[in-house]
Write a protein that holds these residues in place. Structure first.
Motif, short mmCIF file in Angstrom:
data_model
loop_
_atom_site.label_atom_id
_atom_site.label_comp_id
_atom_site.label_asym_id
_atom_site.label_seq_id
_atom_site.Cartn_x
_atom_site.Cartn_y
_atom_site.Cartn_z
N UNK A 9 -24.79 -18.32 21.33
CA UNK A 9 -23.84 -19.14 20.58
C UNK A 9 -23.72 -20.55 21.14
N UNK A 10 -23.94 -20.68 22.47
CA UNK A 10 -23.79 -21.98 23.12
C UNK A 10 -25.01 -22.88 22.95
N UNK A 11 -26.14 -22.32 22.50
CA UNK A 11 -27.36 -23.10 22.36
C UNK A 11 -27.18 -24.18 21.29
N UNK A 12 -27.58 -25.43 21.57
CA UNK A 12 -27.41 -26.50 20.59
C UNK A 12 -28.41 -26.39 19.44
N UNK A 13 -27.98 -26.80 18.26
CA UNK A 13 -28.86 -26.86 17.08
C UNK A 13 -29.56 -25.54 16.80
N UNK A 14 -28.87 -24.45 17.05
CA UNK A 14 -29.49 -23.14 16.81
C UNK A 14 -29.36 -22.76 15.34
N UNK A 15 -30.34 -22.05 14.86
CA UNK A 15 -30.25 -21.45 13.53
C UNK A 15 -29.56 -20.10 13.69
N UNK A 16 -28.33 -19.92 13.19
CA UNK A 16 -27.59 -18.68 13.44
C UNK A 16 -28.27 -17.43 12.89
N UNK A 17 -29.23 -17.61 11.98
CA UNK A 17 -29.90 -16.46 11.40
C UNK A 17 -31.39 -16.40 11.78
N UNK A 76 -42.44 -16.44 19.35
CA UNK A 76 -41.33 -17.37 19.17
C UNK A 76 -40.76 -17.86 20.50
N UNK A 77 -40.71 -16.98 21.49
CA UNK A 77 -40.21 -17.39 22.80
C UNK A 77 -41.16 -18.41 23.43
N UNK A 78 -42.47 -18.15 23.37
CA UNK A 78 -43.45 -19.09 23.94
C UNK A 78 -43.42 -20.42 23.20
N UNK A 79 -43.26 -20.38 21.89
CA UNK A 79 -43.20 -21.61 21.12
C UNK A 79 -41.97 -22.43 21.50
N UNK A 80 -40.84 -21.76 21.65
CA UNK A 80 -39.61 -22.45 22.03
C UNK A 80 -39.74 -23.08 23.41
N UNK A 81 -40.32 -22.32 24.36
CA UNK A 81 -40.52 -22.86 25.71
C UNK A 81 -41.44 -24.06 25.70
N UNK A 82 -42.50 -23.98 24.90
CA UNK A 82 -43.44 -25.10 24.81
C UNK A 82 -42.75 -26.35 24.27
N UNK A 83 -41.91 -26.18 23.26
CA UNK A 83 -41.18 -27.32 22.70
C UNK A 83 -40.25 -27.92 23.73
N UNK A 84 -39.56 -27.06 24.49
CA UNK A 84 -38.64 -27.55 25.52
C UNK A 84 -39.39 -28.34 26.59
N UNK A 85 -40.56 -27.84 26.97
CA UNK A 85 -41.35 -28.54 28.00
C UNK A 85 -41.82 -29.89 27.49
N UNK A 86 -42.26 -29.93 26.23
CA UNK A 86 -42.72 -31.19 25.66
C UNK A 86 -41.59 -32.20 25.52
N UNK A 127 -34.68 -15.13 13.06
CA UNK A 127 -35.03 -13.70 13.12
C UNK A 127 -35.50 -13.21 14.49
N UNK A 128 -35.66 -14.09 15.47
CA UNK A 128 -36.17 -13.65 16.77
C UNK A 128 -35.25 -12.61 17.40
N UNK A 129 -33.94 -12.83 17.31
CA UNK A 129 -32.99 -11.88 17.88
C UNK A 129 -33.09 -10.53 17.20
N UNK A 130 -33.18 -10.52 15.88
CA UNK A 130 -33.31 -9.26 15.14
C UNK A 130 -34.58 -8.53 15.54
#
Length: 400
Positions: free
Chosen positions: A362-370, A294-304, A372-375
């Motif tokens: 909490x400050x991240x925009x458009x975050x899904x508050x639930x 999930x971290x790698x996927x998020x980074x890839x999306x941010x780079x794109x 599961x990556x954090x859990x």
């Protein structure tokens, strides 16, 4: 709402039970000294006084005698461990309240409370005998009292700060955080009124601390001298290495930051492999894989996308951010120069680090508050610490 009221108590019970099931058998050296002192005295007397943790032995002695009325065979070391387990579970409850009030998310509050409770050094010392857990407890209560929007209570805050410092001197570093907190917590008050609140808190705390040290020093030494009192108050273990070396202190500081959250060694499990360990190792690998994916996927999306996300916080969250940053900064700087090799001193700013992490989420925009990556991350940290630190130490496979 019902779940929100029930969740913290379920957390406290679960955390307390896990601590009880796996108490450490690799004891902190000061804890053994505390236990011996408590068992050797015939009653409450000045010989229980210690300048670095003024009231800890007194509280430990009372708790030990209380447990002895139910179980005459119990040893002081076990009593002190049980006391820490109880107080650490209460710490989790207070920290949960701080997180929920700040982040307004039950999911984040639960996850980050568990990260706090099962971080390596906190978990280890919560099942040991030491003065850090009770000191941090009253520090957390003090921080809760200065959260934005709450009524300023300078007298109660001063008492909480005094008790925190009476358990361990290192709590003194948090004074500017609490003083600033009570100053900024109610912006509707006049500057004069807020300055008076901060000054009142500071003055009462100073009187309580000075009076307690002077009285107990007099009782312990049966004499009084300002010079001897100051020397006694600032004393520390003669075997403490206080030499300063820039690169060595930097290395210890970075190592201590990592060891706060992750600890132990792979080889501690060598003789303890069983179905439970194999199952938990599989859970650890699965959780780690999920987090990395999930971290790698998020980074890839941010780079794109090619855009740096803008972080947004509410006004009250910005106030807590300021306090948490100051809390972290003061302890990081102080411990960079003073015994940086002692990771357990960093327990005093562990809550601030986790609070900063929560505010970042909490400050991240458009975050899904639930999401599961954090859990999954919290599960990975907790299982890793259990496998490579807590479980082996509860079985005592050798010195740390």
């Amino acid at each position: 709402m019902h779940l929100q009221r029930l969740a913290p108590w379920l957390l406290v019970i679960a955390i307390g039970l896990i601590y009880l099931l796996f108490p450490t058998r690799v004891y902190y050296w000061d804890g053994i000294t505390f236990a011996q002192t408590i068992e050797n005295v015939p009653g409450l007397q000045p010989s229980l006084v210690h300048p670095n943790h003024l009231i800890y032995n007194f509280v430990g002695y009372i708790f030990f005698k209380l447990l002895r009325s139910f179980s005459p065979e119990i040893r002081a070391l076990t009593a002190l461990q049980l006391l820490n387990i109880l107080l650490s579970a209460i710490c989790a409850r207070i920290f949960f309240a701080i997180l929920l009030d700040t982040l307004r998310s039950l999911y984040l509050a639960v996850c980050l409370t568990l990260l706090f409770a099962f971080s390596a050094t906190w978990w280890k010392f919560s099942t040991d005998a030491d003065a850090y857990i009770p000191s941090v407890l009253f520090l957390l209560i003090g921080f809760y009292l200065v959260l934005p929007g709450k009524k300023a209570r300078p007298l109660l805050l001063a008492v909480m700060f005094f008790v925190s410092m009476a358990f361990h001197q290192l709590a003194i570093v948090s004074w500017p955080v609490l003083a600033l907190g009570i100053y900024v917590q109610d912006g509707e008050l006049s500057i004069k009124r807020r300055l008076l609140n901060a000054a009142y808190f500071s003055a009462v705390a100073a009187v309580l601390i000075t009076g307690a040290y002077a009285l107990l020093f007099y009782l312990a030494s049966d004499a009084f001298s300002i010079q001897r009192l100051l020397s006694w108050t600032a004393s520390y273990s003669p075997d403490a290495d206080t030499q300063f070396n820039l690169w060595s202190n930097l290395r210890y500081s970075l190592r201590g930051l990592v060891r706060l959250f992750l600890g132990g060694r792979f080889n501690l499990l060598k003789a303890l492999v069983n179905p439970l360990v194999i199952f938990l190792f599989a859970v650890l690998m699965t959780a780690l894989g999920f987090v990395l994916f999930n971290v790698m996927r998020t980074l890839a999306i941010r780079i794109l996308v090619g855009r740096v996300p803008k972080l947004r916080l509410e006004t009250r969250q910005k106030t807590v951010l300021l306090l948490a940053l100051l809390w972290t900064f003061l302890y990081v700087v102080f411990l960079f120069f003073w015994l940086p090799q002692n990771t357990f001193y960093r327990l005093f700013y562990l809550p601030a680090l986790i609070l900063l992490f929560g505010l970042l989420i909490a400050a991240a925009p458009n975050r899904n508050p639930k999401r599961p990556t954090l859990a999954a991350f919290v599960i990975a940290v907790a299982v890793a610490n259990f496998l490579f630190l807590i479980y082996p130490f509860s079985k005592y496979v050798g010195p740390p």
